[in-house]
Motif scaffolding. Structure first.
Motif, PDB file in Angstrom:
ATOM      1  N   ALA A 170       0.424 -12.928  -8.265  1.00  0.00           N
ATOM      2  CA  ALA A 170      -0.560 -13.516  -9.229  1.00  0.00           C
ATOM      3  C   ALA A 170      -1.431 -12.394 -10.160  1.00  0.00           C
ATOM      4  O   ALA A 170      -1.421 -12.769 -11.331  1.00  0.00           O
ATOM      5  N   GLU A 223      -3.527  -1.729  -7.089  1.00  0.00           N
ATOM      6  CA  GLU A 223      -2.813  -2.245  -6.035  1.00  0.00           C
ATOM      7  C   GLU A 223      -3.039  -1.137  -5.078  1.00  0.00           C
ATOM      8  O   GLU A 223      -2.850   0.018  -5.295  1.00  0.00           O
ATOM      9  N   ARG A 253       6.112  -4.413   1.391  1.00  0.00           N
ATOM     10  CA  ARG A 253       4.682  -3.892   1.027  1.00  0.00           C
ATOM     11  C   ARG A 253       4.083  -4.525   2.063  1.00  0.00           C
ATOM     12  O   ARG A 253       4.275  -5.556   2.534  1.00  0.00           O
ATOM     13  N   GLN A 272       4.177 -11.792   3.996  1.00  0.00           N
ATOM     14  CA  GLN A 272       4.740 -12.906   3.600  1.00  0.00           C
ATOM     15  C   GLN A 272       6.139 -12.645   2.979  1.00  0.00           C
ATOM     16  O   GLN A 272       7.071 -13.712   3.098  1.00  0.00           O
ATOM     17  N   HIS A 302      10.876 -17.482   0.411  1.00  0.00           N
ATOM     18  CA  HIS A 302      10.112 -17.743  -0.698  1.00  0.00           C
ATOM     19  C   HIS A 302      10.975 -18.540  -1.526  1.00  0.00           C
ATOM     20  O   HIS A 302      11.915 -18.083  -2.208  1.00  0.00           O
ATOM     21  N   THR A 303      10.460 -19.840  -1.991  1.00  0.00           N
ATOM     22  CA  THR A 303      11.101 -20.656  -2.954  1.00  0.00           C
ATOM     23  C   THR A 303      10.307 -20.680  -4.215  1.00  0.00           C
ATOM     24  O   THR A 303       8.859 -20.321  -4.327  1.00  0.00           O
ATOM     25  N   ARG A 321      11.787 -12.016  -1.657  1.00  0.00           N
ATOM     26  CA  ARG A 321      10.557 -11.847  -2.247  1.00  0.00           C
ATOM     27  C   ARG A 321      10.448 -10.226  -2.699  1.00  0.00           C
ATOM     28  O   ARG A 321      10.184 -10.087  -3.770  1.00  0.00           O
ATOM     29  N   VAL A 369      -9.518  -1.554  -4.306  1.00  0.00           N
ATOM     30  CA  VAL A 369     -10.650  -1.972  -4.881  1.00  0.00           C
ATOM     31  C   VAL A 369     -11.946  -2.106  -3.786  1.00  0.00           C
ATOM     32  O   VAL A 369     -11.399  -2.927  -2.726  1.00  0.00           O
ATOM     33  N   ASP A 388      -4.169 -17.068  -4.906  1.00  0.00           N
ATOM     34  CA  ASP A 388      -4.458 -17.180  -3.680  1.00  0.00           C
ATOM     35  C   ASP A 388      -5.838 -16.920  -3.612  1.00  0.00           C
ATOM     36  O   ASP A 388      -6.408 -17.543  -2.490  1.00  0.00           O
ATOM     37  N   GLY A 396       2.650 -21.653  -3.717  1.00  0.00           N
ATOM     38  CA  GLY A 396       1.613 -20.528  -4.319  1.00  0.00           C
ATOM     39  C   GLY A 396       2.114 -19.873  -5.581  1.00  0.00           C
ATOM     40  O   GLY A 396       1.173 -19.564  -6.527  1.00  0.00           O
ATOM     41  N   MET A 397       3.345 -19.241  -5.705  1.00  0.00           N
ATOM     42  CA  MET A 397       3.719 -18.572  -7.047  1.00  0.00           C
ATOM     43  C   MET A 397       3.604 -19.454  -8.088  1.00  0.00           C
ATOM     44  O   MET A 397       3.320 -19.040  -9.244  1.00  0.00           O
TER      45      MET A 397
HETATM   46  C1  LIG Z   1       4.685 -17.065   5.105  1.00  0.00           C
HETATM   47  C2  LIG Z   1       4.421 -17.386   3.570  1.00  0.00           C
HETATM   48  C3  LIG Z   1       5.548 -18.056   2.980  1.00  0.00           C
HETATM   49  C4  LIG Z   1       5.315 -18.392   1.754  1.00  0.00           C
HETATM   50  N1  LIG Z   1       6.252 -19.008   0.687  1.00  0.00           N
HETATM   51  C5  LIG Z   1       6.142 -19.623  -0.445  1.00  0.00           C
HETATM   52  C6  LIG Z   1       7.223 -19.786  -1.137  1.00  0.00           C
HETATM   53  O1  LIG Z   1       8.200 -20.279  -0.493  1.00  0.00           O
HETATM   54  N2  LIG Z   1       7.002 -20.004  -2.627  1.00  0.00           N
HETATM   55  C7  LIG Z   1       5.645 -19.704  -3.087  1.00  0.00           C
HETATM   56  O2  LIG Z   1       5.558 -19.841  -4.315  1.00  0.00           O
HETATM   57  N3  LIG Z   1       4.711 -19.108  -2.245  1.00  0.00           N
HETATM   58  C8  LIG Z   1       4.842 -18.939  -1.242  1.00  0.00           C
HETATM   59  N4  LIG Z   1       3.992 -18.483  -0.481  1.00  0.00           N
HETATM   60  C9  LIG Z   1       2.581 -17.995  -1.223  1.00  0.00           C
HETATM   61  C10 LIG Z   1       2.791 -16.860  -1.998  1.00  0.00           C
HETATM   62  O3  LIG Z   1       3.123 -15.810  -1.221  1.00  0.00           O
HETATM   63  C11 LIG Z   1       1.446 -16.569  -2.715  1.00  0.00           C
HETATM   64  O4  LIG Z   1       1.101 -17.662  -3.478  1.00  0.00           O
HETATM   65  C12 LIG Z   1       1.750 -15.540  -3.933  1.00  0.00           C
HETATM   66  O5  LIG Z   1       2.414 -14.327  -3.415  1.00  0.00           O
HETATM   67  C13 LIG Z   1       0.755 -15.421  -4.991  1.00  0.00           C
HETATM   68  O6  LIG Z   1      -0.365 -14.839  -4.068  1.00  0.00           O
HETATM   69  P1  LIG Z   1      -1.453 -13.605  -4.803  1.00  0.00           P
HETATM   70  O7  LIG Z   1      -0.753 -12.654  -5.730  1.00  0.00           O
HETATM   71  O8  LIG Z   1      -2.355 -14.371  -5.261  1.00  0.00           O
HETATM   72  O9  LIG Z   1      -1.408 -12.882  -3.560  1.00  0.00           O
HETATM   73  P2  LIG Z   1      -0.668 -12.081  -2.542  1.00  0.00           P
HETATM   74  O10 LIG Z   1       0.773 -12.099  -2.873  1.00  0.00           O
HETATM   75  O11 LIG Z   1      -1.210 -11.878  -1.301  1.00  0.00           O
HETATM   76  O12 LIG Z   1      -1.172 -10.258  -3.260  1.00  0.00           O
HETATM   77  C14 LIG Z   1      -2.334 -10.172  -3.184  1.00  0.00           C
HETATM   78  C15 LIG Z   1      -2.106  -8.277  -3.540  1.00  0.00           C
HETATM   79  O13 LIG Z   1      -3.532  -7.722  -3.616  1.00  0.00           O
HETATM   80  C16 LIG Z   1      -3.296  -6.435  -2.881  1.00  0.00           C
HETATM   81  N5  LIG Z   1      -4.595  -6.060  -2.407  1.00  0.00           N
HETATM   82  C17 LIG Z   1      -5.420  -6.757  -1.512  1.00  0.00           C
HETATM   83  N6  LIG Z   1      -6.536  -6.264  -1.510  1.00  0.00           N
HETATM   84  C18 LIG Z   1      -6.700  -5.199  -2.058  1.00  0.00           C
HETATM   85  C19 LIG Z   1      -7.879  -4.153  -2.409  1.00  0.00           C
HETATM   86  N7  LIG Z   1      -8.907  -4.302  -1.752  1.00  0.00           N
HETATM   87  N8  LIG Z   1      -7.536  -3.454  -3.591  1.00  0.00           N
HETATM   88  C20 LIG Z   1      -6.099  -3.390  -4.087  1.00  0.00           C
HETATM   89  N9  LIG Z   1      -5.222  -4.221  -3.761  1.00  0.00           N
HETATM   90  C21 LIG Z   1      -5.520  -5.226  -2.917  1.00  0.00           C
HETATM   91  C22 LIG Z   1      -2.189  -6.638  -1.674  1.00  0.00           C
HETATM   92  O14 LIG Z   1      -1.792  -5.644  -1.515  1.00  0.00           O
HETATM   93  C23 LIG Z   1      -1.203  -7.454  -2.684  1.00  0.00           C
HETATM   94  O15 LIG Z   1      -0.428  -6.804  -3.323  1.00  0.00           O
HETATM   95  C24 LIG Z   1       4.270 -18.333   0.861  1.00  0.00           C
HETATM   96  C25 LIG Z   1       2.918 -17.463   1.724  1.00  0.00           C
HETATM   97  C26 LIG Z   1       3.183 -17.206   3.134  1.00  0.00           C
HETATM   98  C27 LIG Z   1       2.019 -16.591   3.754  1.00  0.00           C
END
Ligand SMILES: Cc1cc2nc3c(=O)[nH]c(=O)nc-3n(C[C@H](O)[C@H](O)[C@H](O)COP(=O)(O)OP(=O)(O)OC[C@H]3O[C@@H](n4cnc5c(N)ncnc54)[C@H](O)[C@@H]3O)c2cc1C
Length: 422
Positions: free
Chosen positions: A2, A21, A32, A37, A42-43, A99, A124, A301, A313-314
């Motif tokens: 995201a 990050e 990582r 996850q 991941h689709t 992924r 952060v 998320d 989610g993505m």
């Molecule tokens: C088991 C599983 C399967 C999934 N399958 C799918 C799927 O098939 N299709 C789909 O679209 N979505 C799927 N999702 C959801 C998807 O992974 C997320 O919606 C997507 O990654 C977007 O999330 P995000 O970027 O908001 O958070 P995240 O992907 O969790 O990324 C958060 C980032 O913030 C960083 N971070 C956290 N805290 C700090 C900090 N204090 N300082 C600096 N950096 C920090 C982390 O290291 C990470 O890189 C799945 C989730 C899970 C748990």
């Protein structure tokens, strides 16, 4: 993910964008810590694939070139929902890949944007504020000696995932925390990459078998880069898959069609199984807050973490990036309120699918008002009809792929089919 998508859009408006990050980015590292996850299937939903191509033109072709598998839905995919196998309509193409491969390419595309800086190995720890305005973040560099620093910013976007800190930071800044909705699905994933000997290759590139009432488990088997296949086994409501080989096979066998199960039994594991627990879907309603600090947004998320079985989610993050672009086109005045409202309009239909699907399983705890029970009975009827009706099957896929709103299942031509067909 995201954060990368938000940064892509912010770079069109702001002079400099810094992505902070906690993990280190290694060009060749597979996984990582911050994205556990990533070990699981991941689709990218149909809508998400299209949006990523808008944000990063030509991305899906580039991914296919790098080994991702393009799959015709449902020409090359077998989808069984609530025990009903959808008939083979063509609704579009999705791409299947691990992924880490997706993340590497998206990150490389972002890194090529001249006014974007990727700051990895940097955590952060808090916000910098001036009055009611957020004016930056406090970070700690974790490469070598820990060095603390404050990065000033006109806008801070919390894309720290499900554990996003905005909700817990707000009270300390004199604001209310957002109200939350939760659906306790108590899910566990067990995944492993496998290869198939030639004689045992599955007939389809993707097989998805969902949970049914009385059997809250299912699995996904999908071909990915390097001719490896990801087998992701899912158990909901505490019905969690075991990780030992024999136990895992027995668990899958309770859901898999016989021919697919024969393939799975012949598969050669490429790695040890990985597990992931997901206790509950959580929606933080930032759009309902009357006051919110200027200079700060929640994103991805950190707003809503969906039950992963729906793969939303993505795609929702990509839709939010698109919404952020439109909000910024109207200036920065009242940005947080406008963006959080736009994000809520994106999350709502996805959440409706998520909640409806979960609450259709009696094993999942939750209040089921009459409206939910009626809709779920109607959807169950449509799923049965979708076994042989291509119009209904295509509508299901478009809704599940976030290409059409859930209300399109109530469109007159679908209602007519629900009333007249068996
Ligand atoms: C088991 C599983 C399967 C999934 N399958 C799918 C799927 O098939 N299709 C789909 O679209 N979505 C799927 N999702 C959801 C998807 O992974 C997320 O919606 C997507 O990654 C977007 O999330 P995000 O970027 O908001 O958070 P995240 O992907 O969790 O990324 C958060 C980032 O913030 C960083 N971070 C956290 N805290 C700090 C900090 N204090 N300082 C600096 N950096 C920090 C982390 O290291 C990470 O890189 C799945 C989730 C899970 C748990």
């Amino acid at each position: 993910m995201a954060g990368i998508l938000a940064a892509r859009v912010l770079a069109e408006t702001y002079e400099r964008v810094t992505v902070v990050e906690r993990d280190r980015f290694h060009a060749d590292a597979d996984h990582r810590r911050g994205v556990p996850q990533g070990h699981h299937f991941h689709t990218l939903l149909l809508r998400g694939t299209r949006l990523l191509d808008t944000l990063f033109p030509g991305l899906s072709d580039e991914l296919v070139e790098a080994g991702a598998v393009r799959t015709n839905l449902l020409g090359q995919a077998r989808v069984v929902l609530a025990g009903h196998e959808l008939c083979r309509v063509t609704t579009g193409h999705t791409i299947q890949l691990t992924r880490p491969l997706l993340d590497r390419h998206v990150r490389a595309r972002l890194a090529a944007v001249p006014n974007v800086k990727l700051l990895d190995g940097c955590e952060v720890g808090g916000l910098r504020t001036t009055g009611d305005r957020v004016t930056g973040v406090r970070v700690a560099h974790r490469t070598g000696r820990v060095v603390a620093e404050t990065i000033t910013a006109d806008l801070v976007v919390d894309a720290m995932g499900r554990a996003g800190r905005t909700a817990s930071w707000l009270p300390g800044l004199g604001f209310d925390a957002p109200p939350q909705e939760r659906i306790k699905a108590d899910i566990a994933y067990v995944s492993r990459l496998v290869r198939f000997p030639e004689h045992a290759r599955p007939a389809d590139q993707l097989v998805l078998v969902g949970a049914v009432p009385g059997r809250p488990r299912g699995f996904i088997l999908g071909r990915q880069e390097d001719d490896r296949w990801m087998l992701t086994v899912v158990g909901m409501a505490g019905d969690h898959p075991p990780t030992d080989d024999a136990g895992l096979l027995d668990f899958v066998a309770t859901a898999a069609p016989a021919d697919v199960m024969a393939s799975i039994r012949a598969a050669e594991p490429v790695e040890e199984p990985s597990t992931h627990r997901f206790p509950a879907s959580v929606w933080r309603h930032y759009e309902r807050l009357r006051r919110f600090p200027a200079g700060l947004l929640a994103f991805g998320d950190s707003i809503c973490s969906f039950n992963p079985v729906y793969g939303q989610g993505m795609t929702v993050a990509a839709l939010e990036a698109d919404a952020l672009r439109r909000c910024l086109a109207d200036g920065e005045q009242d940005l947080a309120r406008r963006f959080h409202r736009a994000a809520a309009r994106i999350v709502a239909p996805a959440w409706q699918l998520n909640a409806g699907g979960d609450l259709a399983l009696p094993e999942i705890e939750g209040h089921r008002p009459l409206s939910v029970r009626l809709v779920n009975r109607y959807v169950a009827r449509l799923q049965r009809i979708a076994e042989h009706d291509p119009v209904v099957a295509a509508t299901f896929l478009r809704v599940a792929g976030l290409l059409a709103p859930p209300s399109s299942m109530m469109a007159p031509r679908i209602l007519a089919r629900a009333l007249t067909r068996r």
